[in-house]
Design an enzyme around this catalytic site. Structure first.
Site, PDB file in Angstrom:
ATOM      1  N   GLY A 268      41.832  32.526  44.093  1.00  0.00           N
ATOM      2  CA  GLY A 268      41.075  33.678  44.808  1.00  0.00           C
ATOM      3  C   GLY A 268      40.174  32.757  45.308  1.00  0.00           C
ATOM      4  O   GLY A 268      39.226  32.396  44.596  1.00  0.00           O
TER       5      GLY A 268
ATOM      6  N   SER B 214      38.607  42.777  43.060  1.00  0.00           N
ATOM      7  CA  SER B 214      37.786  42.410  41.586  1.00  0.00           C
ATOM      8  C   SER B 214      38.621  43.348  40.625  1.00  0.00           C
ATOM      9  O   SER B 214      38.027  44.850  40.927  1.00  0.00           O
ATOM     10  CB  SER B 214      36.146  42.480  41.660  1.00  0.00           C
ATOM     11  OG  SER B 214      35.816  42.226  40.447  1.00  0.00           O
ATOM     12  N   SER B 215      38.596  42.685  39.303  1.00  0.00           N
ATOM     13  CA  SER B 215      39.034  43.508  38.387  1.00  0.00           C
ATOM     14  C   SER B 215      38.300  44.450  37.319  1.00  0.00           C
ATOM     15  O   SER B 215      38.344  45.155  36.905  1.00  0.00           O
ATOM     16  CB  SER B 215      39.121  42.693  37.737  1.00  0.00           C
ATOM     17  OG  SER B 215      40.695  42.207  37.775  1.00  0.00           O
TER      18      SER B 215
ATOM     19  N   LEU C 118      45.785  42.852  36.689  1.00  0.00           N
ATOM     20  CA  LEU C 118      46.441  42.378  38.327  1.00  0.00           C
ATOM     21  C   LEU C 118      45.931  43.463  39.882  1.00  0.00           C
ATOM     22  O   LEU C 118      46.349  45.118  39.128  1.00  0.00           O
ATOM     23  CB  LEU C 118      47.487  42.414  38.501  1.00  0.00           C
ATOM     24  CG  LEU C 118      47.698  41.081  37.229  1.00  0.00           C
ATOM     25  CD1 LEU C 118      49.268  40.875  37.531  1.00  0.00           C
ATOM     26  CD2 LEU C 118      47.723  40.233  37.661  1.00  0.00           C
ATOM     27  N   HIS C 119      45.511  42.999  40.542  1.00  0.00           N
ATOM     28  CA  HIS C 119      44.834  44.308  41.620  1.00  0.00           C
ATOM     29  C   HIS C 119      45.736  42.763  42.783  1.00  0.00           C
ATOM     30  O   HIS C 119      46.393  42.396  42.714  1.00  0.00           O
ATOM     31  CB  HIS C 119      43.258  44.170  42.065  1.00  0.00           C
ATOM     32  CG  HIS C 119      43.186  42.834  41.747  1.00  0.00           C
ATOM     33  ND1 HIS C 119      42.830  42.649  42.435  1.00  0.00           N
ATOM     34  CD2 HIS C 119      41.616  42.906  40.934  1.00  0.00           C
ATOM     35  CE1 HIS C 119      41.598  40.869  42.372  1.00  0.00           C
ATOM     36  NE2 HIS C 119      41.195  41.466  41.436  1.00  0.00           N
ATOM     37  N   GLU C 120      45.588  43.747  43.908  1.00  0.00           N
ATOM     38  CA  GLU C 120      46.292  43.056  45.419  1.00  0.00           C
ATOM     39  C   GLU C 120      45.874  41.569  45.772  1.00  0.00           C
ATOM     40  O   GLU C 120      45.872  40.608  45.987  1.00  0.00           O
ATOM     41  CB  GLU C 120      45.530  43.996  46.550  1.00  0.00           C
ATOM     42  CG  GLU C 120      46.382  44.106  47.910  1.00  0.00           C
ATOM     43  CD  GLU C 120      48.111  44.114  47.119  1.00  0.00           C
ATOM     44  OE1 GLU C 120      48.872  43.050  48.523  1.00  0.00           O
ATOM     45  OE2 GLU C 120      48.549  44.950  46.876  1.00  0.00           O
TER      46      GLU C 120
ATOM     47  N   ASP D 173      35.749  33.476  44.134  1.00  0.00           N
ATOM     48  CA  ASP D 173      34.779  33.025  42.622  1.00  0.00           C
ATOM     49  C   ASP D 173      35.237  31.657  43.711  1.00  0.00           C
ATOM     50  O   ASP D 173      35.280  31.423  42.678  1.00  0.00           O
ATOM     51  CB  ASP D 173      35.443  32.966  41.747  1.00  0.00           C
ATOM     52  CG  ASP D 173      35.643  34.779  40.326  1.00  0.00           C
ATOM     53  OD1 ASP D 173      35.021  34.654  40.701  1.00  0.00           O
ATOM     54  OD2 ASP D 173      37.244  35.297  41.023  1.00  0.00           O
TER      55      ASP D 173
ATOM     56  N   HIS E 233      45.383  39.141  43.304  1.00  0.00           N
ATOM     57  CA  HIS E 233      45.944  38.026  42.444  1.00  0.00           C
ATOM     58  C   HIS E 233      47.454  38.485  42.792  1.00  0.00           C
ATOM     59  O   HIS E 233      47.814  37.538  43.239  1.00  0.00           O
ATOM     60  CB  HIS E 233      46.252  39.196  41.448  1.00  0.00           C
ATOM     61  CG  HIS E 233      44.925  39.516  40.227  1.00  0.00           C
ATOM     62  ND1 HIS E 233      44.672  40.141  40.265  1.00  0.00           N
ATOM     63  CD2 HIS E 233      44.285  38.392  39.917  1.00  0.00           C
ATOM     64  CE1 HIS E 233      43.178  39.965  39.544  1.00  0.00           C
ATOM     65  NE2 HIS E 233      43.452  38.978  39.205  1.00  0.00           N
TER      66      HIS E 233
HETATM   67  O1  PAF Z   1      39.399  33.419  37.725  1.00  0.00           O
HETATM   68  C1  PAF Z   1      39.900  34.063  36.975  1.00  0.00           C
HETATM   69  O2  PAF Z   1      40.874  34.920  36.136  1.00  0.00           O
HETATM   70  C2  PAF Z   1      40.091  33.321  35.414  1.00  0.00           C
HETATM   71  O3  PAF Z   1      38.264  32.639  35.645  1.00  0.00           O
HETATM   72  C3  PAF Z   1      40.564  32.086  35.393  1.00  0.00           C
HETATM   73  C4  PAF Z   1      40.821  31.111  36.575  1.00  0.00           C
HETATM   74  C5  PAF Z   1      41.959  32.714  34.682  1.00  0.00           C
HETATM   75  C6  PAF Z   1      40.632  31.626  34.074  1.00  0.00           C
HETATM   76  O4  PAF Z   1      40.568  32.046  32.291  1.00  0.00           O
END
Ligand code: PAF
Length: 286
Positions: free
Chosen positions: A148, A186-187, A34-36, A151, A38
């Site tokens: 977000g 992004s992770s 997780l980052h800012e 994507d 999320h």
């Molecule tokens: O964006 C993501 O992290 C993934 O594609 C998701 C939506 C959790 C589905 O695995």
């Protein structure tokens, strides 16, 4: 108190009980690390809903054979801490074995759009992603689900699936969160060296350059795409995957002129082994 649930059945019975108690449910599906970005989704989910569920599941169905499934960052303890600090009710963290029953066969096909843009280099990605998101929705029963805009193609396809299948969930798209340098959070940024983090800002600089060109009065979409493509291609270490200027309504490419809301979509590879693929996008006000 934040609890961790791994069983789909237990998760489902918890959310069905919440629904009987008349609670709204906010859901933030993630693959962890997780980052800012999320955290901004989690904050919005807290604001809008009585109960909040965050799922942490690195979904094997959405990774191609030569992709980073085995190396995808999984700092689970840290993620749990962040969820606790944010006051999440439940972290749903199933194993692949628990989520995909033995003999699992069924999948969602999001159609033509899953083969375009990111789907060209990642042909199975979007159908695998839609399959798990649909399954998670059936388990978590969310009132709202938060994604977000980074994507953007994913967000578009999820909205399309919910429309097509009459899913009773409101999809909330949230703005991209950027580092001070402009790099979209992004992770996968954890894969980058300091130098690469700087090089990767070319995606944001390309977006800003295109916005400036439009402001100066250049409406030709082919010129604008070439401008963005050249800026990325000329940055050391970067290799363009695609640059497209598409309709924000249909996600289909424009001809020479943009009509209605426009979105610039970019993807590029950085580095050699392993090559990391980065994406970015922005609304372009014509
Ligand atoms: O964006 C993501 O992290 C993934 O594609 C998701 C939506 C959790 C589905 O695995």
């Amino acid at each position: 108190m934040t609890s961790i649930v791994t069983s789909p059945l237990k998760m489902q019975s918890t959310t069905l009980r919440w629904i009987r108690e008349d609670c709204s449910i906010g859901f933030v599906p993630t693959m962890g690390c997780l980052h800012e970005g999320h955290l901004s989704l989690i904050r919005e989910a807290k604001k809008r809903s009585d109960k909040v569920v965050v799922s942490i599941f690195v979904n094997p169905l959405q990774f191609g054979k030569n992709e980073d499934l085995s190396t995808y960052p999984r700092p689970f303890e840290r993620d749990v801490e962040l969820c606790r600090e944010a006051g999440i009710d439940v972290i749903f963290h199933p194993s692949a074995k628990e989520l995909y029953p033995r003999g699992f066969q069924t999948s969602i096909n999001g159609g033509e759009l899953t083969k375009m843009y990111c789907g060209k280099t990642r042909p199975i990605h979007f159908n695998g992603m839609l399959t798990v998101v649909s399954m998670l929705f059936d388990i978590v029963n969310p009132t709202f689900a938060f994604f977000g805009e980074k994507d953007f193609q994913q967000l578009f396809l999820i909205k399309q699936m919910c429309r097509d299948f009459h899913k009773p969930v409101e999809i909330v798209g949230m703005p991209i969160v950027r580092e001070a340098s402009g790099l979209a959070m992004s992770s996968r940024n954890t894969y980058l060296s300091e130098v690469q983090r700087e090089q990767a800002t070319c995606l944001y600089r390309a977006i800003e350059r295109v916005k400036n060109e439009v402001k100066k009065g250049n409406p030709n979409t082919r010129d604008l795409i070439a401008t963005a493509r050249n800026l990325v291609a000329q940055t050391p270490g970067m290799q363009v995957d695609y640059v497209h200027l598409v309709s924000g309504k249909t996600l289909l490419p424009f001809g020479d002129r943009a009509i209605g809301p426009a979105r610039l979509l970019l993807a590029a590879f950085i580095g050699q082994t392993p090559k990391v693929r980065l994406i970015d996008n922005a609304a372009i006000p014509f």
